[in-house]
Enzyme design. Structure first.
Site, PDB file in Angstrom:
ATOM      1  N   ILE A 124      22.972  -8.647 -32.064  1.00 43.33           N
ATOM      2  CA  ILE A 124      22.651  -7.313 -31.567  1.00 43.33           C
ATOM      3  C   ILE A 124      22.197  -6.453 -32.732  1.00 43.33           C
ATOM      4  O   ILE A 124      22.865  -6.391 -33.769  1.00 43.33           O
ATOM      5  CB  ILE A 124      23.891  -6.689 -30.885  1.00 43.33           C
ATOM      6  CG1 ILE A 124      24.271  -7.512 -29.648  1.00 43.33           C
ATOM      7  CG2 ILE A 124      23.635  -5.225 -30.517  1.00 43.33           C
ATOM      8  CD1 ILE A 124      25.694  -7.293 -29.181  1.00 43.33           C
ATOM      9  N   LYS A 125      21.048  -5.787 -32.558  1.00 47.41           N
ATOM     10  CA  LYS A 125      20.513  -4.903 -33.589  1.00 47.41           C
ATOM     11  C   LYS A 125      20.508  -3.471 -33.064  1.00 47.41           C
ATOM     12  O   LYS A 125      19.900  -3.181 -32.035  1.00 47.41           O
ATOM     13  CB  LYS A 125      19.092  -5.313 -33.969  1.00 47.41           C
ATOM     14  CG  LYS A 125      18.443  -4.379 -34.990  1.00 47.41           C
ATOM     15  CD  LYS A 125      16.962  -4.678 -35.175  1.00 47.41           C
ATOM     16  CE  LYS A 125      16.329  -3.695 -36.145  1.00 47.41           C
ATOM     17  NZ  LYS A 125      14.863  -3.841 -36.236  1.00 47.41           N
ATOM     18  N   VAL A 126      21.185  -2.581 -33.773  1.00 45.40           N
ATOM     19  CA  VAL A 126      21.198  -1.164 -33.424  1.00 45.40           C
ATOM     20  C   VAL A 126      21.025  -0.332 -34.691  1.00 45.40           C
ATOM     21  O   VAL A 126      21.107  -0.852 -35.804  1.00 45.40           O
ATOM     22  CB  VAL A 126      22.506  -0.750 -32.702  1.00 45.40           C
ATOM     23  CG1 VAL A 126      22.575  -1.335 -31.307  1.00 45.40           C
ATOM     24  CG2 VAL A 126      23.731  -1.140 -33.520  1.00 45.40           C
TER      25      VAL A 126
ATOM     26  N   TRP B  91      17.190  -6.025 -29.852  1.00 43.04           N
ATOM     27  CA  TRP B  91      17.078  -4.718 -30.488  1.00 43.04           C
ATOM     28  C   TRP B  91      17.425  -3.704 -29.384  1.00 43.04           C
ATOM     29  O   TRP B  91      16.728  -3.621 -28.377  1.00 43.04           O
ATOM     30  CB  TRP B  91      15.645  -4.442 -30.902  1.00 43.04           C
ATOM     31  CG  TRP B  91      15.060  -4.996 -32.147  1.00 43.04           C
ATOM     32  CD1 TRP B  91      14.535  -4.269 -33.177  1.00 43.04           C
ATOM     33  CD2 TRP B  91      14.813  -6.375 -32.499  1.00 43.04           C
ATOM     34  NE1 TRP B  91      13.997  -5.098 -34.141  1.00 43.04           N
ATOM     35  CE2 TRP B  91      14.162  -6.404 -33.750  1.00 43.04           C
ATOM     36  CE3 TRP B  91      15.107  -7.590 -31.870  1.00 43.04           C
ATOM     37  CZ2 TRP B  91      13.793  -7.579 -34.388  1.00 43.04           C
ATOM     38  CZ3 TRP B  91      14.742  -8.768 -32.500  1.00 43.04           C
ATOM     39  CH2 TRP B  91      14.101  -8.755 -33.742  1.00 43.04           C
TER      40      TRP B  91
ATOM     41  N   TYR C 250      17.606   0.102 -28.710  1.00 45.34           N
ATOM     42  CA  TYR C 250      17.234   1.397 -29.267  1.00 45.34           C
ATOM     43  C   TYR C 250      17.190   2.462 -28.174  1.00 45.34           C
ATOM     44  O   TYR C 250      16.231   2.517 -27.391  1.00 45.34           O
ATOM     45  CB  TYR C 250      15.858   1.311 -29.929  1.00 45.34           C
ATOM     46  CG  TYR C 250      15.838   0.613 -31.270  1.00 45.34           C
ATOM     47  CD1 TYR C 250      17.004   0.198 -31.898  1.00 45.34           C
ATOM     48  CD2 TYR C 250      14.636   0.386 -31.918  1.00 45.34           C
ATOM     49  CE1 TYR C 250      16.975  -0.431 -33.125  1.00 45.34           C
ATOM     50  CE2 TYR C 250      14.595  -0.238 -33.156  1.00 45.34           C
ATOM     51  CZ  TYR C 250      15.771  -0.650 -33.760  1.00 45.34           C
ATOM     52  OH  TYR C 250      15.734  -1.268 -34.985  1.00 45.34           O
TER      53      TYR C 250
END
Length: 306
Positions: A203-205, A169, A171
């Protein structure tokens, strides 16, 4: 389980990984109604740490029960379920083998002022619980960002050595960024690229806006005429920043919003070449029937049926 050409192509991008890690990525990519398409919808339930129990679950009280989230992910036909240690421990035996799980191994909380996260789980925990991957949050822009990067480097090395995948994540937040800058186009692309450089498989955005935070970056965006006019164009640029599409990129659902807003965002992710959504509060804070209806609509978008 015969892998589809779409999944085989995605796995081919991870050239250094061992068969165990690729098998766990395949488990996630082949699971549920989107299995085999290269698209993903993941349920993350780490908001109890982040926001507290009442803010997270009072809008839909059955969601206080960890089993509720396993069942929601399974019934909706999602690709995976991500949660901190205690949540997964509370249902690991009952739902073993029914849905790939991602152990979130660091967490923050709203009682602290520091833009930081504590390590709350381990690679050993993930193996013990039968997880397919570990998940980790970094805060680019925070005064603790370098420590977080060092932590995930060590955890990722250990996870990959035993065949687990790594989800980051990414951020952006911290005193160096304005509130608008946290979702700025240049900052989101930078954060996604950092996650790729740190070795993330997934990938987390957050979906970016058309705002540009950094003056030096703005000059380049304007000089090179990088298209950020539409939501789909901005998604496409984030995917480009992740090794030109050689890494899986999913986008968070964020704060509660209306159904059409969620669907509009998903269409932009699909049309921009993103791999899908990782959506929590916008599903589990709704009554179960409404959540299943929403997730059905979301999946149909990624199936290109809407």
């Amino acid at each position: 389980m015969k892998l589809t050409p779409a999944v085989q192509k995605i796995l081919s991008h991870y050239e250094s990984d061992n068969p165990g890690t690729k098998a766990n990525l395949a488990r996630i990519l082949m699971q549920g109604r989107l299995g085999g398409t290269g698209k993903l919808v993941i349920l993350p339930v780490d908001q109890g740490f982040e926001h507290g129990p009442a803010r997270s679950f009072a809008p839909n009280p059955p969601a206080y029960d960890p089993h509720y989230h396993f069942e929601l992910a399974i019934e909706a036909g999602l690709n995976a379920y991500a949660a901190p240690l205690g949540m997964i421990e509370a249902g690991a035996g009952t739902y073993a083998g029914q849905i790939p799980t991602i152990l979130k191994v660091n967490s923050s909380n709203s009682l602290a002022k520091a833009k930081d996260q504590a390590i709350t789980g381990s690679v050993g925990d993930a193996l013990r619980l039968g997880c397919s991957a570990i998940g980790f949050t970094i805060y680019p822009g925070s005064e603790y960002a370098f420590e977080m990067m060092q932590e995930i480097r060590e955890l990722a090395e250990e996870a990959k050595s035993v065949g687990l995948a790594v989800v980051i994540w990414s951020y952006p937040r911290g005193e160096a960024l304005s509130k608008e800058g946290e979702t700025a186009m240049d900052i989101c692309a930078y954060a996604a690229h950092m996650a790729a450089l740190l070795g993330a498989h997934i990938i987390k955005v957050k979906p970016p806006t058309d705002f540009l935070e950094q003056p030096e970056a703005k000059k380049i965006y304007e000089k090179e005429r990088i298209d950020i006019a539409s939501a789909a164009a901005r998604i496409r640029h984030v995917v480009q920043a992740c090794f030109n599409g050689r890494r899986i990129v999913v986008f968070s659902g964020g704060a509660a919003k209306g159904e059409e807003g969620i669907f509009e965002e998903a269409r932009a992710i699909r049309d921009g070449g993103g791999n899908g959504s990782i959506i929590g509060r916008n599903t589990f804070q709704r009554p179960r029937g409404e959540a299943l209806k929403l997730l059905d609509g979301l999946i149909k978008i990624y199936q290109s049926k809407d």
